[in-house]
Design a protein around this motif. Structure first.
Motif, PDB file in Angstrom:
ATOM      1  N   TRP A  49      27.972  80.612  73.682  1.00 13.19           N
ATOM      2  CA  TRP A  49      28.885  81.076  72.631  1.00 13.19           C
ATOM      3  C   TRP A  49      30.038  80.081  72.559  1.00 13.19           C
ATOM      4  O   TRP A  49      30.703  79.816  73.558  1.00 13.19           O
ATOM      5  CB  TRP A  49      29.391  82.475  72.970  1.00 13.19           C
ATOM      6  CG  TRP A  49      30.157  83.168  71.873  1.00 13.19           C
ATOM      7  CD1 TRP A  49      31.243  82.697  71.195  1.00 13.19           C
ATOM      8  CD2 TRP A  49      29.906  84.473  71.345  1.00 13.19           C
ATOM      9  NE1 TRP A  49      31.692  83.614  70.270  1.00 13.19           N
ATOM     10  CE2 TRP A  49      30.882  84.718  70.338  1.00 13.19           C
ATOM     11  CE3 TRP A  49      28.972  85.467  71.621  1.00 13.19           C
ATOM     12  CZ2 TRP A  49      30.942  85.915  69.624  1.00 13.19           C
ATOM     13  CZ3 TRP A  49      29.022  86.652  70.905  1.00 13.19           C
ATOM     14  CH2 TRP A  49      29.995  86.865  69.922  1.00 13.19           C
ATOM     15  N   ARG A  78      19.301  75.857  62.224  1.00 18.02           N
ATOM     16  CA  ARG A  78      19.284  77.007  63.141  1.00 18.02           C
ATOM     17  C   ARG A  78      18.255  76.839  64.261  1.00 18.02           C
ATOM     18  O   ARG A  78      18.466  77.318  65.382  1.00 18.02           O
ATOM     19  CB  ARG A  78      18.955  78.290  62.373  1.00 18.02           C
ATOM     20  CG  ARG A  78      20.070  78.824  61.488  1.00 18.02           C
ATOM     21  CD  ARG A  78      19.562  80.071  60.794  1.00 18.02           C
ATOM     22  NE  ARG A  78      20.527  80.622  59.869  1.00 18.02           N
ATOM     23  CZ  ARG A  78      21.341  81.635  60.141  1.00 18.02           C
ATOM     24  NH1 ARG A  78      21.317  82.187  61.342  1.00 18.02           N
ATOM     25  NH2 ARG A  78      22.168  82.104  59.232  1.00 18.02           N
ATOM     26  N   HIS A  79      17.130  76.210  63.960  1.00 16.16           N
ATOM     27  CA  HIS A  79      16.037  76.123  64.924  1.00 16.16           C
ATOM     28  C   HIS A  79      15.740  74.657  65.241  1.00 16.16           C
ATOM     29  O   HIS A  79      15.559  73.836  64.338  1.00 16.16           O
ATOM     30  CB  HIS A  79      14.775  76.783  64.370  1.00 16.16           C
ATOM     31  CG  HIS A  79      14.964  78.200  63.940  1.00 16.16           C
ATOM     32  ND1 HIS A  79      14.841  79.260  64.802  1.00 16.16           N
ATOM     33  CD2 HIS A  79      15.290  78.719  62.717  1.00 16.16           C
ATOM     34  CE1 HIS A  79      15.068  80.389  64.143  1.00 16.16           C
ATOM     35  NE2 HIS A  79      15.348  80.085  62.878  1.00 16.16           N
ATOM     36  N   VAL A 137      27.001  80.380  56.570  1.00 16.42           N
ATOM     37  CA  VAL A 137      26.405  79.511  57.579  1.00 16.42           C
ATOM     38  C   VAL A 137      27.181  78.204  57.530  1.00 16.42           C
ATOM     39  O   VAL A 137      27.418  77.668  56.451  1.00 16.42           O
ATOM     40  CB  VAL A 137      24.911  79.249  57.294  1.00 16.42           C
ATOM     41  CG1 VAL A 137      24.338  78.273  58.317  1.00 16.42           C
ATOM     42  CG2 VAL A 137      24.122  80.548  57.304  1.00 16.42           C
ATOM     43  N   ASP A 158      23.306  80.356  65.749  1.00 21.40           N
ATOM     44  CA  ASP A 158      23.798  81.154  64.626  1.00 21.40           C
ATOM     45  C   ASP A 158      25.209  80.667  64.315  1.00 21.40           C
ATOM     46  O   ASP A 158      26.188  81.178  64.873  1.00 21.40           O
ATOM     47  CB  ASP A 158      23.797  82.639  64.987  1.00 21.40           C
ATOM     48  CG  ASP A 158      24.273  83.510  63.832  1.00 21.40           C
ATOM     49  OD1 ASP A 158      24.105  83.093  62.665  1.00 21.40           O
ATOM     50  OD2 ASP A 158      24.819  84.610  64.089  1.00 21.40           O
ATOM     51  N   ILE A 184      28.446  80.404  62.168  1.00 19.76           N
ATOM     52  CA  ILE A 184      29.089  81.120  61.072  1.00 19.76           C
ATOM     53  C   ILE A 184      30.596  80.911  61.109  1.00 19.76           C
ATOM     54  O   ILE A 184      31.164  80.420  62.089  1.00 19.76           O
ATOM     55  CB  ILE A 184      28.788  82.638  61.127  1.00 19.76           C
ATOM     56  CG1 ILE A 184      29.429  83.258  62.384  1.00 19.76           C
ATOM     57  CG2 ILE A 184      27.294  82.907  61.093  1.00 19.76           C
ATOM     58  CD1 ILE A 184      29.437  84.779  62.388  1.00 19.76           C
ATOM     59  N   LYS A 232      26.884  80.691  68.209  1.00 21.49           N
ATOM     60  CA  LYS A 232      26.264  81.335  69.370  1.00 21.49           C
ATOM     61  C   LYS A 232      24.757  81.172  69.273  1.00 21.49           C
ATOM     62  O   LYS A 232      24.197  80.956  68.187  1.00 21.49           O
ATOM     63  CB  LYS A 232      26.647  82.812  69.455  1.00 21.49           C
ATOM     64  CG  LYS A 232      26.369  83.645  68.229  1.00 21.49           C
ATOM     65  CD  LYS A 232      26.873  85.067  68.437  1.00 21.49           C
ATOM     66  CE  LYS A 232      26.567  85.955  67.231  1.00 21.49           C
ATOM     67  NZ  LYS A 232      27.330  85.581  66.042  1.00 21.49           N
ATOM     68  N   GLY A 233      24.098  81.268  70.410  1.00 22.07           N
ATOM     69  CA  GLY A 233      22.658  81.084  70.396  1.00 22.07           C
ATOM     70  C   GLY A 233      22.076  81.107  71.789  1.00 22.07           C
ATOM     71  O   GLY A 233      22.727  81.497  72.755  1.00 22.07           O
ATOM     72  N   PHE A 238      17.999  77.944  69.478  1.00 23.14           N
ATOM     73  CA  PHE A 238      18.368  78.710  68.279  1.00 23.14           C
ATOM     74  C   PHE A 238      19.884  78.847  68.234  1.00 23.14           C
ATOM     75  O   PHE A 238      20.517  79.157  69.256  1.00 23.14           O
ATOM     76  CB  PHE A 238      17.747  80.111  68.303  1.00 23.14           C
ATOM     77  CG  PHE A 238      18.319  81.031  67.253  1.00 23.14           C
ATOM     78  CD1 PHE A 238      17.910  80.921  65.932  1.00 23.14           C
ATOM     79  CD2 PHE A 238      19.287  81.976  67.584  1.00 23.14           C
ATOM     80  CE1 PHE A 238      18.452  81.742  64.950  1.00 23.14           C
ATOM     81  CE2 PHE A 238      19.834  82.799  66.617  1.00 23.14           C
ATOM     82  CZ  PHE A 238      19.418  82.688  65.291  1.00 23.14           C
TER      83      PHE A 238
END
Length: 592
Positions: A374, A474-475, A468, A448, A450, A421-422, A446
């Motif tokens: 995070w 994202r991946h 986003v 995220d 934002i 975070k991911g 992965f």
């Protein structure tokens, strides 16, 4: 971030010099290759493929108490992007236009030498100097003419770059577990281009570090850093001076199966008249306008079982705006890049928890690593595209078309908060399967990304109603496997990146969209003509595969054949930046 500064908030790459051993060692690598025609209709060159070739060499040996390492590199790349560009020559009314062939070529030469002298009469004392010099010239591709000719440029900037650094150092091991080191650097880079925008920058770096290792497995590391930067560039950046002062302390302690780390760093930056205004929050109390910015980090690693390790970490970061972000003023093709002297520093923090589990299958040993992370940033800096009209004007139908187009461009701006975070998982292992040696690395990430304070009415520079962060995938997936059998080695690698969901809105539509009716149909009002339709092809993401095979002819001689982008896939790293087609390379390595 305590030992290396806030630039290390996302990780550190540790580079170590391969000093000489008792036996001298020399290696030479020669390689040559060429690009295949692109998968679609983008080939602009005629006849044989665009080529690249190069050579690397290194030599290391001991001469009494002196360690000597020298190395060099030569590289020439014809480039896979280029074409006919219309350029204007002359000044004022005495101008003419002509069509010329320009390519994104590169010619590079580098030489390095590392010297270290180990004093025989003073055990533990060594001093040395590392040097590196490089000369690069070529062409820079920025924007395509159209998506139907993605390898053909709107313009290519011809450039020359010279770099030189010299790094003297002293290291002294003394007493029981004491180490004192003094590291220095002078680095100069000189840039010139065909746009009459030259720049020269100098960097002076000094770091004094003391480390003490105690018998109770406690290690204390502390140090002081001073860095000064000078920029000389009347047209590109102007003339500016920056300074950085830092002090740090880190404690590392091992208690049975637990390893704990705690660190603090104090940073002060100055760029011309701008300087650090530190901020610290203790409970509900806030302290502002400190003369330095404190950052803290902590880490834990616990060995739960023989091959099971748990970890957790937290680190703060503080990044002062760079001279380029604040003061750059230039143009890319028809676009402008604007300075922003009022840019504010970024602050942030990062935390991670993870577990690493060892495994054993037959003669194959490896680790599985799973972690979650995070990160949060305040005053995040983004390079954003917009209209930057004079006198506080806002874009609208009353603004003349030439004025709008002349004031469109990029500027570094503080965009508020960012939250990323991911989680990720990786497998790393090596061993034997039957008579074959196997080395494997595979990993998936992965994220995220934002803006936690996102408002569609206020945050309008990206694509509409999409929370986003721009230019993120994202991946991400990577895999590499190598098989070695006797004198033959075969390797195959794969990487995947998902669709880049959010970009600058003005890349995806006409510059005059919602401003002046009727202009969406004219290519000259698009920064990247054809991009919206082109992006539809990327929605599934991109898979790229590489292949290599090598033959160890003898202990000193190896031949390899390498293919990058094996299936000649078309993919982009950012809007308008289509990456290379299939590249074949033959490599010969000799060790003496």
């Amino acid at each position: 971030s305590a030992l290396f500064g806030s630039s290390a908030l996302k990780g550190v790459i540790n580079l170590r010099t391969a000093y000489a051993k008792d036996k001298p060692n020399t290696s030479v690598t020669i390689f040559a290759g060429g690009y295949d025609a692109p998968k679609y209709q983008y080939k602009w060159w005629k006849g044989s493929s665009q080529q690249q070739q190069g050579v690397n060499f290194s030599h290391a040996q001991k001469i009494g108490q002196l360690d000597l390492v020298i190395g060099g590199h030569m590289f020439n790349d014809d480039g896979y992007r280029g074409g006919i560009v219309t350029q204007t020559l002359g000044v004022g009314t005495n101008t003419v236009t002509e069509d010329v062939l320009k390519t994104e070529s590169e010619k590079r030469g580098r030489f390095n030498m590392n010297l270290r002298y180990n004093f025989k009469k003073i055990p533990g004392l060594s001093l040395g100097v590392n040097t590196n010099m490089m000369d690069v010239q070529g062409g820079l591709f920025f924007l395509w003419k159209n998506a139907d000719s993605a390898y053909c440029p709107n313009d290519i900037q011809q450039y020359k770059n010279k770099r030189f650094n010299i790094d003297p150092f002293i290291t002294y091991f003394f007493g029981k577990g004491n180490k004192l080191s003094f590291r220095n650097r002078y680095f100069i880079t000189i840039n010139t281009n065909d746009k009459a925008q030259e720049s020269t920058s100098e960097l002076y770096y000094h770091e004094l570090q003391y480390q003490k290792q105690f018998k109770n497995k406690l290690t204390i590391t502390t140090g002081l850093v001073f860095m000064k930067q000078q920029i000389f560039s009347d047209s590109l950046f102007g003339r500016h001076t920056g300074k950085n002062y830092a002090g740090y302390l880190q404690l590392d302690k091992k208690i049975k199966k637990l390893t704990a780390s705690l660190g603090m760093r104090a940073e002060r930056y100055e760029v011309d008249t701008a300087y650090t205004r530190g901020y610290l929050k203790i409970g509900k109390k806030e302290i502002n306008d400190l003369k330095f910015q404190p950052v803290f980090r902590a880490g834990l690693n616990y060995q739960l079982f023989t091959y099971t390790f748990l970890r957790a970490s937290y680190g703060q970061g503080y990044r002062f705006q760079s001279v380029a972000e604040k003061f750059v003023s230039t143009g890319v093709s028809a676009l402008k890049i604007y300075p922003n002297p009022s840019l504010q520093p970024e602050r942030g923090w990062s935390t991670e928890i993870g577990v690493k589990q060892g495994f054993h299958i037959g003669k194959f040993n490896g680790f599985i690593d799973v972690s979650g992370f995070w990160m949060e940033y305040h005053n995040m800096v983004e390079f954003s595209f917009d209209f930057f009209l004079p006198d506080g004007q806002t874009p609208g139908p009353t603004i003349p078309l030439p004025t709008l187009l002349a004031n469109a461009g990029f500027k570094s701006q503080n965009m508020g908060r960012a939250q990323i975070k991911g989680w990720e998982i990786s497998i790393n292992g090596s061993g034997k399967i039957g008579p074959v040696n196997v080395n494997l690395f595979t990993g998936y990430t992965f994220i995220d990304p934002i803006n936690p304070d996102y408002s569609p009415n206020k945050d309008t520079l990206g694509l509409a109603y999409l929370n986003v962060l721009k230019y993120r995938n994202r991946h991400l997936y990577k895999n590499d496997i190598q098989l070695d059998y006797k004198f033959v080695s075969v390797g195959f690698s794969t990487r995947y990146q998902s669709f880049m969901e959010n970009i600058d809105k003005k890349f995806n539509e006409s510059l005059l969209h919602d401003i002046q009716a009727g202009f969406d149909y004219y290519d000259f009002t698009y920064v990247l003509p054809g991009l919206p339709k082109y992006r539809e092809k990327d929605r599934a993401g991109s898979w790229v595969h590489d292949f290599r095979i090598g033959f160890q002819i003898s202990k000193t001689f190896k031949v390899s054949y390498i293919v990058n982008n094996l299936f000649n896939e078309e993919y982009s790293s950012r809007p308008g930046d289509v990456r290379p087609p299939r590249l074949h390379t033959v490599q010969i390595m000799v060790k003496l």
